[in-house]
Write a protein that holds these residues in place. Sequence first.
Motif, PDB file in Angstrom:
ATOM      1  N   VAL A 117       8.530 -21.615-116.114  1.00 30.03           N
ATOM      2  CA  VAL A 117       7.799 -21.713-117.381  1.00 30.03           C
ATOM      3  C   VAL A 117       8.573 -22.601-118.354  1.00 30.03           C
ATOM      4  O   VAL A 117       9.768 -22.419-118.562  1.00 30.03           O
ATOM      5  CB  VAL A 117       7.575 -20.317-117.995  1.00 30.03           C
ATOM      6  CG1 VAL A 117       6.922 -20.437-119.367  1.00 30.03           C
ATOM      7  CG2 VAL A 117       6.700 -19.474-117.076  1.00 30.03           C
ATOM      8  N   TYR A 118       7.871 -23.567-118.957  1.00 30.86           N
ATOM      9  CA  TYR A 118       8.450 -24.464-119.951  1.00 30.86           C
ATOM     10  C   TYR A 118       7.752 -24.220-121.284  1.00 30.86           C
ATOM     11  O   TYR A 118       6.521 -24.252-121.356  1.00 30.86           O
ATOM     12  CB  TYR A 118       8.249 -25.929-119.551  1.00 30.86           C
ATOM     13  CG  TYR A 118       9.048 -26.380-118.355  1.00 30.86           C
ATOM     14  CD1 TYR A 118      10.157 -27.215-118.492  1.00 30.86           C
ATOM     15  CD2 TYR A 118       8.679 -25.989-117.073  1.00 30.86           C
ATOM     16  CE1 TYR A 118      10.874 -27.640-117.392  1.00 30.86           C
ATOM     17  CE2 TYR A 118       9.395 -26.413-115.961  1.00 30.86           C
ATOM     18  CZ  TYR A 118      10.495 -27.238-116.125  1.00 30.86           C
ATOM     19  OH  TYR A 118      11.207 -27.660-115.027  1.00 30.86           O
ATOM     20  N   LEU A 119       8.530 -24.003-122.331  1.00 30.31           N
ATOM     21  CA  LEU A 119       7.992 -23.875-123.683  1.00 30.31           C
ATOM     22  C   LEU A 119       8.313 -25.156-124.447  1.00 30.31           C
ATOM     23  O   LEU A 119       9.486 -25.508-124.621  1.00 30.31           O
ATOM     24  CB  LEU A 119       8.597 -22.657-124.392  1.00 30.31           C
ATOM     25  CG  LEU A 119       8.282 -22.493-125.876  1.00 30.31           C
ATOM     26  CD1 LEU A 119       6.772 -22.419-126.101  1.00 30.31           C
ATOM     27  CD2 LEU A 119       8.982 -21.257-126.438  1.00 30.31           C
ATOM     28  N   VAL A 120       7.286 -25.866-124.897  1.00 29.48           N
ATOM     29  CA  VAL A 120       7.453 -27.106-125.653  1.00 29.48           C
ATOM     30  C   VAL A 120       7.236 -26.778-127.129  1.00 29.48           C
ATOM     31  O   VAL A 120       6.137 -26.408-127.545  1.00 29.48           O
ATOM     32  CB  VAL A 120       6.461 -28.182-125.180  1.00 29.48           C
ATOM     33  CG1 VAL A 120       6.647 -29.461-125.997  1.00 29.48           C
ATOM     34  CG2 VAL A 120       6.643 -28.454-123.696  1.00 29.48           C
ATOM     35  N   HIS A 121       8.301 -26.888-127.920  1.00 29.69           N
ATOM     36  CA  HIS A 121       8.261 -26.487-129.319  1.00 29.69           C
ATOM     37  C   HIS A 121       7.514 -27.513-130.178  1.00 29.69           C
ATOM     38  O   HIS A 121       7.313 -28.667-129.774  1.00 29.69           O
ATOM     39  CB  HIS A 121       9.680 -26.299-129.853  1.00 29.69           C
ATOM     40  CG  HIS A 121      10.422 -25.179-129.186  1.00 29.69           C
ATOM     41  ND1 HIS A 121      10.274 -23.860-129.554  1.00 29.69           N
ATOM     42  CD2 HIS A 121      11.311 -25.195-128.157  1.00 29.69           C
ATOM     43  CE1 HIS A 121      11.046 -23.098-128.801  1.00 29.69           C
ATOM     44  NE2 HIS A 121      11.688 -23.883-127.937  1.00 29.69           N
TER      45      HIS A 121
END
Length: 304
Positions: free
Chosen positions: A149-153
Amino acid sequence: MSSRTQARIAVLKGGPSAEREVSLVSGRECAAALRNEGYSVVEIDAGPDLVDRLTAEKPDVVFNALHGRWGEDGCVQGILEWLRLPYTHSGVLASALAMDKARTRQIYAQAGLPVAEGLLARRDDVRRAHPMPPPYVVKPFNEGSSVGVYLVHENANGPAQLSDDMPEIVLVERFIPGRELTTTVMGDRALAVTDIYATGWYSYEAKYAAGGSRHVVPADLPGDITRACLDYALRAHEAIGCRGVSRTDFRWDETRGLEGLHLLETNTQPGMTPTSLAPEQAAHCGMSFGELVRWMVEDASCSR
């Protein structure tokens, strides 16, 4: 099924997925609890010889403690159906649907359940440009436990630089700020709501490392949010066609009230480790870990 003291239970654990280590712990804990409940238990690390092992062991029931692909996506369930061995958790179709997050989102929407804005995109396209304005989350459409999982701020310098391990097609979802909530369903009953506190993103490490997260059950929530979580989790369980135990995860933006509550996914085989959420909710409802796994064995069946 034969009586409890005579019943032979095969606990499937390990396997080849990215969640192998968690599954080994789940299987070990469940096997120990089942032995304490009076069952005869054999533990099987699921591999290419799985059919031969099951044929040789001749269990009355299979307790499926596998996690991730192959173990909870309908593959193992199909083997167990073919062998006519009753098994815990959901059947072939529900397992496959719940593991496919894009299909799950469609089922939620058809059932009138709230989901965040989302889309499927090619991995390479996501690397080149934002598929939607940040913040957003990129994840495999067929993994669990926050694997990959990647969270792009919102203030990200550029799009997510996804690893080559990610599938060619990924799921992109609008990030919902706020609190992480979860509800376990056991048969036809939603148990409770847990509020999950973690430092930063509720990652794989936060889920399974000692001290990685803090669980508050029952969650301190407005009554309408608690009722909605219980209702939505049960409706998701039924819409997907789950059986036995499932767990549905939510994000809640408390600044928006009920409109800020969105479903993330339904896990047809929740973790059964010392830090897992479903056993904690069962304990809150007065059910020991041994009683929980015994119920799961007694609930086991082939497709119905």
